[in-house]
Design an enzyme around this catalytic site. Sequence first.
Site: not given
Ligand code: FMN
Length: 340
Positions: A110, A114, A174, A176-177, A216, A245
């Site tokens: 992704n 934000f 993140s 993406n910022t 985080k 993350n």
């Molecule tokens: C579509 C998507 C959007 C996410 N948005 C955020 C976010 O806004 N803030 C954040 O701290 N992490 C965000 N994450 C990261 C997740 O919270 C997590 O740290 C990461 O996906 C690893 O865990 P997982 O393997 O269980 O997905 C996002 C992940 C995905 C897949």
Amino acid sequence: MYAWLKKGLFLLPPEAAHDIALSALVKGRFIGLPRLLGGCPRSAPVECMGLSFPNPVGLAAGLDKNGDYIEAMGELGFGFIEVGTVTPRPQPGNPKPRMFRLPEHEALINRLGFNNKGVDHLVERLKKRRFKGIVGANIGKQKDTPVERAADDYRFCLEKVFPHCDYVTVNISSPNTANLRALQDTGPLRELLAELTALRDRLARQHDLNRPVLIKIAPDWDDEALRASLEVIGQSGIDGLIATNTTLNRSGVEGHPHSREEGGLSGAPVRERADRTLELAREVLGDGFPIIGLGGITGGEDAARKQALGADLVQIYTGFIYGGPALIQDCVRAWSSADA
Ligand SMILES: Cc1cc2nc3c(=O)[nH]c(=O)nc-3n(C[C@H](O)[C@H](O)[C@H](O)COP(=O)(O)O)c2cc1C
């Protein structure tokens, strides 16, 4: 029933499927949809950071960015829900498409950036919540705020959410910022954490409330850089760590049609790097420092392994998209048996 529903949802583009699934869940609450999908709140209480978690499995930030689905998510069985990331003002995020499925790898990429309705919207949702579990608020930096002034955005959001949630997560990881991850380097990290812990202490006095503040981090550091930043975190007075993350690394998914999409990769391929980050974090931060393990949990055994590596709690995101609410129960069960 989740497997059947997933077949239909996976015919749609990922972001559309996400929106439809969440609003169906809210509407379906009144006919017991969360339970039909396998949701079942399970009790396996954990005390951490002075908070009582009904069970150790949480929803990670990013799925309910605006706090619009707290009740529905709670009914699926999560012990805690982290909402956000929110920024001081609403922002649209990156142009679509910005989310991609890699089902062969149980993974997502992704680059949402934000997208959120702003911190004031989240605060209103937090005020109205009835979910009895723990709710954390994850805060971030506005896209157009220069990284040198990022602390202003974190302070603004911390002040707003502080009295209305159970804990706060400062998201500096993140991908993406632009430049956000520069805040993880030891110098900027030390400064940011000093400002935020001072503000936390002032807010705690002002509201007569203790609200843990967590940081985080990303899984994309080499051991030396990670160790240095973890030492700063350990000395800072911050209350806890969330590891990790998404990753920018693409090992394991090379050759997949989406593997070259920009953004953060999550799910099974991030597991090894997230586990290594957790392991090193526990080593550097020592026993007693609260750590939430996250990244690549797709089955109960992954949650139990994070527990063995030193996690006090776990969160899930991508595994939940692929496995549905049954994954929550699997993780709670595996955690409790490892505890016994
Ligand atoms: C579509 C998507 C959007 C996410 N948005 C955020 C976010 O806004 N803030 C954040 O701290 N992490 C965000 N994450 C990261 C997740 O919270 C997590 O740290 C990461 O996906 C690893 O865990 P997982 O393997 O269980 O997905 C996002 C992940 C995905 C897949």
